[in-house]
Design a protein around this motif. Sequence first.
Motif, PDB file in Angstrom:
ATOM      1  N   LEU A 349       8.776  -6.946   6.121  1.00 27.65           N
ATOM      2  CA  LEU A 349       7.590  -6.107   6.155  1.00 27.65           C
ATOM      3  C   LEU A 349       7.695  -5.160   7.352  1.00 27.65           C
ATOM      4  CD1 LEU A 349       4.867  -5.879   4.688  1.00 27.65           C
ATOM      5  CD2 LEU A 349       3.916  -7.385   6.420  1.00 27.65           C
ATOM      6  N   SER A 351       5.256  -2.584   8.291  1.00 23.43           N
ATOM      7  CA  SER A 351       4.035  -2.247   9.022  1.00 23.43           C
ATOM      8  C   SER A 351       2.819  -2.734   8.259  1.00 23.43           C
ATOM      9  CB  SER A 351       3.963  -0.722   9.197  1.00 23.43           C
ATOM     10  OG  SER A 351       2.623  -0.318   9.352  1.00 23.43           O
ATOM     11  N   MET A 352       1.735  -2.945   8.990  1.00 22.42           N
ATOM     12  CA  MET A 352       0.490  -3.323   8.322  1.00 22.42           C
ATOM     13  C   MET A 352      -0.043  -2.154   7.501  1.00 22.42           C
ATOM     14  SD  MET A 352      -0.801  -6.371   8.797  1.00 22.42           S
ATOM     15  CE  MET A 352      -2.562  -6.474   9.069  1.00 22.42           C
ATOM     16  N   GLU A 356       3.236  -2.069   0.952  1.00 22.13           N
ATOM     17  CA  GLU A 356       3.598  -3.474   0.814  1.00 22.13           C
ATOM     18  C   GLU A 356       2.490  -4.386   1.313  1.00 22.13           C
ATOM     19  OE1 GLU A 356       5.369  -0.957   1.855  1.00 22.13           O
ATOM     20  OE2 GLU A 356       7.359  -1.568   2.508  1.00 22.13           O
ATOM     21  N   SER A 357       1.971  -4.048   2.495  1.00 22.59           N
ATOM     22  CA  SER A 357       0.986  -4.968   3.063  1.00 22.59           C
ATOM     23  C   SER A 357      -0.308  -4.928   2.249  1.00 22.59           C
ATOM     24  CB  SER A 357       0.779  -4.670   4.544  1.00 22.59           C
ATOM     25  OG  SER A 357      -0.347  -3.895   4.754  1.00 22.59           O
ATOM     26  N   LEU A 360       0.293  -7.221  -0.469  1.00 21.41           N
ATOM     27  CA  LEU A 360       0.252  -8.614  -0.024  1.00 21.41           C
ATOM     28  C   LEU A 360      -1.189  -9.108   0.077  1.00 21.41           C
ATOM     29  CD1 LEU A 360       3.055  -8.868   2.690  1.00 21.41           C
ATOM     30  CD2 LEU A 360       3.065  -9.733   0.354  1.00 21.41           C
TER      31      LEU A 360
ATOM     32  N   LYS B   4       4.481  -8.201  13.516  1.00 19.39           N
ATOM     33  CA  LYS B   4       3.911  -7.750  12.239  1.00 19.39           C
ATOM     34  C   LYS B   4       3.485  -8.934  11.392  1.00 19.39           C
ATOM     35  CE  LYS B   4       6.810  -3.890  12.577  1.00 19.39           C
ATOM     36  NZ  LYS B   4       8.265  -3.804  12.592  1.00 19.39           N
ATOM     37  N   LYS B   5       4.393  -9.908  11.356  1.00 19.03           N
ATOM     38  CA  LYS B   5       4.074 -11.104  10.582  1.00 19.03           C
ATOM     39  C   LYS B   5       2.823 -11.775  11.137  1.00 19.03           C
ATOM     40  CE  LYS B   5       8.051 -13.022   8.213  1.00 19.03           C
ATOM     41  NZ  LYS B   5       9.236 -13.864   8.436  1.00 19.03           N
ATOM     42  N   PHE B   8      -0.209 -10.077  10.017  1.00 21.72           N
ATOM     43  CA  PHE B   8      -0.518 -10.367   8.617  1.00 21.72           C
ATOM     44  C   PHE B   8      -1.124 -11.760   8.475  1.00 21.72           C
ATOM     45  CE2 PHE B   8       0.422 -11.781   4.342  1.00 21.72           C
ATOM     46  CZ  PHE B   8      -0.122 -10.730   3.625  1.00 21.72           C
ATOM     47  N   SER B  12      -4.823 -12.730   7.147  1.00 23.08           N
ATOM     48  CA  SER B  12      -5.012 -13.685   6.053  1.00 23.08           C
ATOM     49  C   SER B  12      -5.933 -14.813   6.474  1.00 23.08           C
ATOM     50  CB  SER B  12      -3.663 -14.279   5.628  1.00 23.08           C
ATOM     51  OG  SER B  12      -2.744 -13.255   5.396  1.00 23.08           O
TER      52      SER B  12
END
Lengths: 678, 139
Positions: A349, A351-352, A356-357, A360, B4-5, B8, B12
Amino acid sequence: MHHLGNFALMAILVFAAYAVLASLLGVWKKNARLTESAERALLACTALSTTACFSLVALLLRSDFRFEYVASYSNRDLPFFYKVASLWAGNDGSLLFWAWLLLLFSGIVVATNRRKNRELMPYVVATLGAIALFFTYMNFWVCNPFEQLGVMTGEGPQPWAPEDGRGLNPLLQHPIMAIHPPILYTGYVGFVIPFAFCIAALATGRLGAEWITSTRRWTLVAWAFLGTGLLLGGRWAYVELGWGGYWAWDPVENAALLPWLTSTAYLHSVMIQERKGMLKVWNVSLVIITYLLCVFGTFLTRSGVVSSVHAFAESDFAKIFLIFIALAAGASAALVFHRLPALKSENELDSMMSRESAFLFNNLLFLVACFAVLWGTMYPVLSEAIQGEKATVGPPWFNDVNVPLGLGLLALTGIGPLLAWRKSSLDSLRRNFTWPLVMGVLTGVILAALGMRQAYALICFALSAFVIGTIVQEFHKGAKARRVHRGGSYPGALLDLTLVNTRRYGGYVVHFGIVLIFIGVAGSAFDTEKKADLVAGQSIDIRGYQVKFLGLDEGRTKNYEWMSAKLEVTKNGKLIGTFAPQKHFYLASQQPTSEVRRHATFQEDLYMVFAGVTDDDKTTVQIFVKPLVRWVWLGAIVVFLGTIVTLVPAKRELRLARKVEAVKQSLLVESKKKYEVA
Amino acid sequence: MNRKKLKFVAGSAVILGAVVTLAISSFDETKAYYQTVPELKAMGSRAEGRRVRVAGNVVPGTIVRREEGVVTFDIDYEGEGLSVRYVGRAPLPDTLVDRAQAVAEGTLKRDGSFEATLVQAKCASKYESAYEEGKTVLE
């Protein structure tokens, strides 16, 4: 026992078993003739299943009441149309119909993959054969629609047939009910094809784009049919059940919603795999889960494990069905686990702020919604197992959880397509989002200023305006750019644009339809309803409508007796018309039903129910005013049309395909020449 | 785990947390327990205010349509009876007829009657009674 249908079922058992074995043996021994004979065996199953299905229809049409199924679900005076529909009115018949669709689709897959996907096909055939084997086993031993009635006499059991059948459930005697099950089943069963290809990809280790592109159309068609089936079910409940709504979070509705949620998630996440080679494990898992949920839904509908207004009579097949689901889940999970190393992501991934994000988060919301609905639906079973006390949760709970999730998804519908792959720059964000955001905020502010106070509805309308803004902007930008390069008229450029990239612009049309559905659903925040006991001449006033009761009427047809309440409707003094909501009393089944009458406009539906006659001879009439309901049905149609657009091969693809064909032909001619020379 | 992860995962977690909070907060308000008529009666005063679902067969001749859609009827489960007073806004299902299998959701009142806001019903079929007279399925 001695009936053509039964022989056909027995033959399917043999041929399907052969298809599975020959297919696998063919791969193992690298014997193409064996795998081809397995394919032919599966085609034979298609023919046999068609025979079984049609023979049951013939029994229904002939009103042959020696057969238990025919006696239970039809009667002599049932109209032709509904006699055919009785095929899927009961557990046994609908399972036969289910198996027929499965084998029909299998037949189409075999016929269209004669020269394609040769490495995958043996496993596809084996998977489909195994599933057909299970359903036919159920149909033959556990719920056989060809069982005959008998009566015990001194000389043992003797055949027996009642004078007339019990009749089709009157609630199912509605045109929508004749098409809703086949459409829903096409969706349910259709997911078996992506599932079979997914299993084949896992088994062969050919985990690239091959199985995904080969099943893209199947997935989309199944998805569209499942969604249409769901909404037709809602429409049926709305016009036929007479309680004034189209969705009640009933276990059976939920059962069909679950695979729709996971498949919608898959349709989005698969794009990330196609683009970037990410999420491979996730995607195979979604396809597997979707299929398992389809089978689980079929089971839930029939087993009576969760009490529901839909449930078919309880049957003891729950155990076998659960074993099948567990086996399928176990085998799939083992295959995924086995291929984990090969399913490694090719990218990360970035970037936010990327497409893609957004996808997700879209997947996260769909899966959370799916889990919540599953949890709520299964709560009676879960609570009994865990706390020892069976309890249920009602529609308010489902709404509380799913409304915010739905609004989140609605927002993403607008945001996702505007974000660039990998990373969106601040500049592009500003360019893309300004106008849609202005539209959304303006809509919210204006509605609030007009006095709208229902928070969720307000948010929903604002977001809808935002999403529609993004869609219009996308079409407009594309058309403008195209005219700069190629000239032509604006509408021509719009059409051209869509045809060049059917997936993208068809997708926008689908999104637009979804927004319309959201608008329609948000309208339910403003529903009103009034109920009153009237004598002739009295009326009900509701939201500017005056509904005057004129009197009762009655009569009878061959199939039922009826009684109706004549109502004269005026709005703000202007006559709209007279309506006569009815009560039917079906003679064969001794069951009453309500026939509502509606006056539908794009603004609102006036929904009229003849609720009954009180003990002091007054007529109870209930009137609902339901704003924006029509937008739900309109949205469903738009979604369906949009899906068709995405299925049309894009102009680019067509040109490419023609080129490939031309090259193939010239090569063929050359090789022929060489051959002739030699 | 890179940044980045992490972002995310954090996003979430926020969403999941919000959904779980929502789910828990309204869970108890809409929860209803499945109980048989004898079980409900045995609970006595403890049953007051508890949302339950009771099932039973409609006693023939007891369905009375009163004013404004309020309907009363008696159900019977293994010889134990319960008077149900339906006060819900939705029209009653048409399948609620004499001898139908009914499910009523609501609460037990102090006077021993049951106030239901939701009623589901399934018709008892005349055909099933034919079976009782000795009809079977041929093997």
